[in-house]
Design an enzyme around this catalytic site. Structure first.
Site, PDB file in Angstrom:
ATOM      1  NE  ARG A   1      -5.389  -7.199   2.488  1.00  0.00           N
ATOM      2  CZ  ARG A   1      -4.297  -8.006   2.105  1.00  0.00           C
ATOM      3  NH1 ARG A   1      -3.360  -8.298   2.997  1.00  0.00           N
ATOM      4  NH2 ARG A   1      -4.269  -8.758   1.039  1.00  0.00           N
ATOM      5  CE  LYS A  54      -3.091  -6.443  -2.350  1.00  0.00           C
ATOM      6  NZ  LYS A  54      -1.587  -6.371  -2.106  1.00  0.00           N
ATOM      7  CD  GLU A  78       5.187  -4.060   3.238  1.00  0.00           C
ATOM      8  OE1 GLU A  78       4.278  -5.122   3.268  1.00  0.00           O
ATOM      9  OE2 GLU A  78       4.515  -3.075   2.878  1.00  0.00           O
TER      10      GLU A  78
HETATM   11  C1  LIG Z   1       3.401  -4.353  -0.253  1.00  0.00           C
HETATM   12  C2  LIG Z   1       2.787  -5.714   0.249  1.00  0.00           C
HETATM   13  N1  LIG Z   1       3.256  -6.457   1.182  1.00  0.00           N
HETATM   14  C3  LIG Z   1       2.817  -7.616   1.673  1.00  0.00           C
HETATM   15  C4  LIG Z   1       1.788  -8.211   0.826  1.00  0.00           C
HETATM   16  C5  LIG Z   1       1.465  -9.571   1.116  1.00  0.00           C
HETATM   17  O1  LIG Z   1      -0.010  -9.554   1.456  1.00  0.00           O
HETATM   18  P1  LIG Z   1      -0.712 -10.990   1.319  1.00  0.00           P
HETATM   19  O2  LIG Z   1      -0.222 -11.751   2.022  1.00  0.00           O
HETATM   20  O3  LIG Z   1      -2.107 -10.444   1.744  1.00  0.00           O
HETATM   21  O4  LIG Z   1      -1.021 -11.139  -0.102  1.00  0.00           O
HETATM   22  C6  LIG Z   1       1.559  -7.640  -0.375  1.00  0.00           C
HETATM   23  C7  LIG Z   1       0.253  -8.277  -1.153  1.00  0.00           C
HETATM   24  N2  LIG Z   1       0.855  -8.900  -2.303  1.00  0.00           N
HETATM   25  C8  LIG Z   1       0.848  -8.610  -3.676  1.00  0.00           C
HETATM   26  C9  LIG Z   1       0.822  -7.195  -3.995  1.00  0.00           C
HETATM   27  C10 LIG Z   1       0.738  -6.813  -5.240  1.00  0.00           C
HETATM   28  C11 LIG Z   1       1.001  -7.802  -6.376  1.00  0.00           C
HETATM   29  C12 LIG Z   1       0.843  -8.916  -5.888  1.00  0.00           C
HETATM   30  C13 LIG Z   1       0.974  -9.990  -6.768  1.00  0.00           C
HETATM   31  O5  LIG Z   1       1.557 -11.067  -6.623  1.00  0.00           O
HETATM   32  O6  LIG Z   1       0.446  -9.911  -7.847  1.00  0.00           O
HETATM   33  C14 LIG Z   1       1.130  -9.309  -4.654  1.00  0.00           C
HETATM   34  C15 LIG Z   1       2.117  -6.374  -0.592  1.00  0.00           C
HETATM   35  O7  LIG Z   1       1.506  -5.609  -1.744  1.00  0.00           O
END
Ligand SMILES: Cc1ncc(COP(=O)(O)O)c(CNc2cccc(C(=O)O)c2)c1O
Length: 287
Positions: free
Chosen positions: A50, A146, A179
């Protein structure tokens, strides 16, 4: 605590980047949030894939191969003797003169932070509101990338803070549920599990993918379809997923109580399954 910065490990207090870094000046960069459980980096390859997709999408040339980048993560855990950790891997466009043109930057900045973080998976539910801030449309800044541009999520988080709740959900431009600020959303209704499609301005979460896979293996019907707030309000169960969050039940949304304020049976079963596999699907740090 040692930080990986541009090819070497430096002490935390010496881990500094230039004020001319375009990651700082313009948010011109990408990142991954990754977890390690008992010395296994959960779905490291998927996170690296990713990351490289995000890089390609913004024409950011990463000067390391995927294998070398995986080694950066593994070595950052090793040098800090970490087994249960949260990892933040960041690539910026790099240092360049003022002015947003990416051509001003010749070499990306790469750093990797790993901090102790114990597995969460509590059963305490959270309360959420729906933010008036809409998720960035895919043709404005695709959430699939991201990037370091998190103001869209931060503005929604500010509203959650002001409302005295844990999280804010964002709608897409058409008013469908997208989300959370850093997590994906799941609804359970009449035994069917639903989650917004990527086209609803949603980041394809790795935890989201894992939960969809697990749920299907457990025999649940899983549907990716556009959801309205009404469907969240009348859900039998509601939960969010994310690398840091893992699976967290939502027990109240915009003042509507879900499942009498308790974690739902399906959420609980998925959470237990996730706990089992999180050490098995990933890259070993210590052979
Ligand atoms: C906008 C968004 N949506 C969903 C997720 C979940 O994706 P994953 O299952 O791959 O983690 C994210 C990602 N999660 C995310 C983004 C920014 C900070 C942090 C943190 O916990 O420090 C976590 C995200 O930033």
């Amino acid at each position: 605590m040692k930080i990986y910065l541009n090819g070497e490990f430096v002490e935390k207090e010496d881990a500094k980047i230039s004020v001319y870094d375009h990651g700082l000046l313009y948010g011109d960069g990408i990142f991954e949030g990754i977890r390690a459980y008992d010395g296994v980096v959960f779905k490291l390859k998927e996170h690296i894939d990713r990351l490289y997709d995000s890089a390609k999408s913004i024409t950011l040339e990463i000067p390391l191969t995927k294998e070398e980048m995986e080694k950066v993560v593994v070595d950052t855990l090793k040098i800090n003797n970490l087994k249960d950790a949260y990892i933040r891997l960041v690539i910026t466009r790099g240092v360049g003169d003022l002015g947003l043109d990416p051509k001003k930057c010749s070499k990306p900045t790469i750093f990797c932070i790993a901090e102790p973080m114990n597995p969460l998976l509590g059963e305490d539910g959270i309360k959420v509101i729906t933010s008036s801030v809409r998720r960035l449309p895919v043709d404005v800044l695709n959430p699939a990338v991201k990037s370091l541009n998190y103001l869209n999520s931060i503005l929604a988080k500010i509203q959650a803070n002001y409302a005295g709740v844990n999280e804010a959900f964002l709608l897409d431009r058409e008013g469908y549920v997208a989300e959370g600020t850093g997590d994906n959303i799941f609804v359970v209704k009449n035994g069917i599990i639903k989650t917004p499609p990527l086209s609803s301005s949603v980041l394809r979460g790795i935890t989201r993918d894992t939960v969809i896979e697990l749920a299907k293996e457990m025999g649940y019907k899983v549907v990716e379809e556009r959801l309205t707030l009404h469907e969240l309000y009348v859900a039998d169960e509601l939960f969010i997923t994310g690398t840091a969050a893992e699976l967290v039940p939502v027990v109240e949304i915009d003042g509507r109580t879900i499942n009498n304020g308790k974690i739902g049976e399906t959420t609980k079963k998925l959470s237990e399954e996730f706990k089992k596999i999180r050490k098995t699907m990933g890259t070993k740090v210590y052979e």
